[in-house]
Design an enzyme around this catalytic site. Structure first.
Site, PDB file in Angstrom:
ATOM      1  N   TYR A 233       1.116  -1.567   0.263  1.00  0.00           N
ATOM      2  CA  TYR A 233      -0.006  -0.277  -0.212  1.00  0.00           C
ATOM      3  C   TYR A 233       0.713   1.139  -0.083  1.00  0.00           C
ATOM      4  CZ  TYR A 233      -3.398   3.650   1.609  1.00  0.00           C
ATOM      5  OH  TYR A 233      -4.366   4.885   1.654  1.00  0.00           O
TER       6      TYR A 233
ATOM      7  N   THR B 115       1.519   3.890   1.565  1.00  0.00           N
ATOM      8  CA  THR B 115       2.064   4.076   3.008  1.00  0.00           C
ATOM      9  C   THR B 115       3.435   3.673   3.101  1.00  0.00           C
ATOM     10  OG1 THR B 115       0.353   3.719   4.200  1.00  0.00           O
ATOM     11  CG2 THR B 115       0.837   6.014   3.309  1.00  0.00           C
ATOM     12  N   LYS B 116       2.901   2.194   2.749  1.00  0.00           N
ATOM     13  CA  LYS B 116       3.706   0.998   3.905  1.00  0.00           C
ATOM     14  C   LYS B 116       5.349   1.069   3.246  1.00  0.00           C
ATOM     15  CE  LYS B 116       0.159  -0.870   5.843  1.00  0.00           C
ATOM     16  NZ  LYS B 116      -0.729  -1.068   5.937  1.00  0.00           N
ATOM     17  N   THR B 117       6.205   0.094   3.890  1.00  0.00           N
ATOM     18  CA  THR B 117       7.614   0.049   3.571  1.00  0.00           C
ATOM     19  C   THR B 117       8.399  -0.160   2.608  1.00  0.00           C
ATOM     20  OG1 THR B 117       7.676  -2.020   4.737  1.00  0.00           O
ATOM     21  CG2 THR B 117       7.750  -0.512   6.432  1.00  0.00           C
ATOM     22  N   MET B 118       7.326  -0.601   1.637  1.00  0.00           N
ATOM     23  CA  MET B 118       7.710  -0.240  -0.180  1.00  0.00           C
ATOM     24  C   MET B 118       6.722  -0.372  -0.168  1.00  0.00           C
ATOM     25  SD  MET B 118       9.165  -3.875  -0.864  1.00  0.00           S
ATOM     26  CE  MET B 118       8.261  -4.173  -2.700  1.00  0.00           C
TER      27      MET B 118
END
Ligand SMILES: *Cc1c(COP(=O)(O)O)cnc(C)c1O
Length: 385
Positions: A184, A186-189
């Site tokens: 998604y 805003t996730k870490t990738m």
């Protein structure tokens, strides 16, 4: 303060390479699932290690759904989930006509309380879905013991934990039936929207591959390159439309190559925060054990009783100072649907209910500049100092 000055709670870290890769995919004509999605799966599996099968999907929610479907969760089954999570973790259990059973969390890590989970097991309990909250893994040996003692299938919600190392291994490289990552925005990738299921069980991988594309026995790309005529396919189940597009996968391949670098940047930001806030009325987030790795998807602070402001006022004042904060999570048992459907009360979840009043997440994304990190520090110190 102008609108441009506002530092949002989260932003993706997308550079020229990601943009070029996605544009390349578009120019190639492969707009749906194609060679880039296949390469992304291969590279993601390689990142985690030997014997891992990776299946790309258009969200982690889709991945959690299909993982539970593949291991045979259905009506009448119960699945243990932490109340401290996003609603995805529990909603997918309902998709299959099964019942999520909410469990309280550990007061230090805010991860699933494994003793409370064991106590919640009934003859109907088939699986447990731990969430590695904020990027810090659930205790690996405790989880394995719970699964073994109670005969539970483990599907890990790893939406926050790429890359996370626990007991010396990357989350996703382990022995669970399935581990699900989120890409998604805003996730870490990120791939904008996207997700990946990894499993060491080839049958689980095969079932998910079929169910992600209408229950068709071969996906579009396989059909295209196969020697069998490309119009031939068989529907073997009423599947879903959960496949990842090639432009998204192209973005994901570049992000995968930058995953360690982006993690290190977030780790450095966490270290700045830890030092800057040590004397404030804040409980700082738990760390990974020495030698392990925290993905630092979130930096979740907790206001202590001696803080001059409450959590809601803290977030309002931070916004006034130009810094976006958030809350992770509003526990599931507080949302009307879950509360009413399962008659849940705060008293059943004493830790989560109390911690919810105190938590505030600060911005921690890899594209933050030093000046932006400094702005967060100054704003927090001004509001709480
Ligand atoms: C973001 C998130 C999800 C869902 O991820 P999507 O890719 O948006 O479907 C699931 N679980 C947790 C804990 C999350 O934070």
């Amino acid at each position: 303060m102008s609108a441009e000055d506002f530092l949002p709670f989260a932003l993706p870290d997308i550079g020229k390479e990601e943009i070029e890769a996605a544009a390349d995919a578009m120019r190639s004509g492969w707009l749906t699932t194609g060679p880039r999605a296949a390469a992304f799966e291969r590279e993601f599996a390689e990142f985690l290690g030997e014997g891992v099968h990776a299946v790309a999907l258009n969200s982690a929610t889709a991945g959690l759904h299909l993982a539970l479907e593949a291991v045979g969760i259905g009506p009448g089954d119960e699945v243990l989930v932490p109340t401290w999570t996003f609603t995805s973790t529990a909603e997918v259990v309902r998709y299959l006509g099964a019942d999520p059973v909410m469990v309280d969390v550990d007061p230090v890590t805010l991860n699933l309380d494994l003793e409370a989970a064991a106590a919640a097991v009934t003859p109907r309990t088939r699986a447990v879905m731990p969430v590695h909250f904020a990027g810090l893994a659930v205790d690996r040996s405790g989880l394995e013991k719970l699964a073994r003692n109670c005969g539970l299938i483990v599907v890990e919600d790893a939406a926050h934990s790429f890359p996370t190392v626990s007991a010396g291994s990357l989350v996703g490289a382990g022995a669970s039936e399935a581990v699900v990552f989120s890409f998604y925005a805003t996730k870490t990738m990120t791939t904008g929207e996207g997700g990946m299921v990894v499993t060491s069980d080839p049958d689980v991988a095969k079932r998910i591959r079929t169910m992600r594309l209408h229950g068709i026995s071969r996906d579009v790309f396989d059909r295209y390159r196969s020697t069998v005529p490309s119009w031939q396919y068989e529907v073997v189940a009423p599947g879903f439309k959960y496949n990842l597009t090639d432009p998204a996968a192209a973005m994901g391949r570049v992000q995968l190559g930058r995953a360690h670098e982006m993690r290190d940047r977030r780790g450095a930001i966490a270290a700045v925060y830890d030092e800057a806030f040590a004397d404030l009325p804040l409980e700082l987030p738990a760390h990974a054990d020495p030698g392990d790795v925290h993905a630092w998807h979130l930096y979740v602070t907790r206001l202590t009783a001696d803080a001059a402001v409450g959590r809601d006022a803290f977030i309002e004042e931070m916004a006034r100072a130009g810094v976006g904060c958030s809350v992770h999570f509003i526990p599931l048992h507080k949302h009307p649907y879950w509360r009413d459907r399962y008659a849940l009360t705060d008293e059943q979840f004493p830790v989560a209910s109390a911690q919810f009043e105190r938590v505030a997440s600060l911005p921690i994304f890899s594209s933050m500049s030093d000046a932006q990190v400094d702005r967060v520090v100054r704003a927090v110190r001004r509001v709480l100092g």
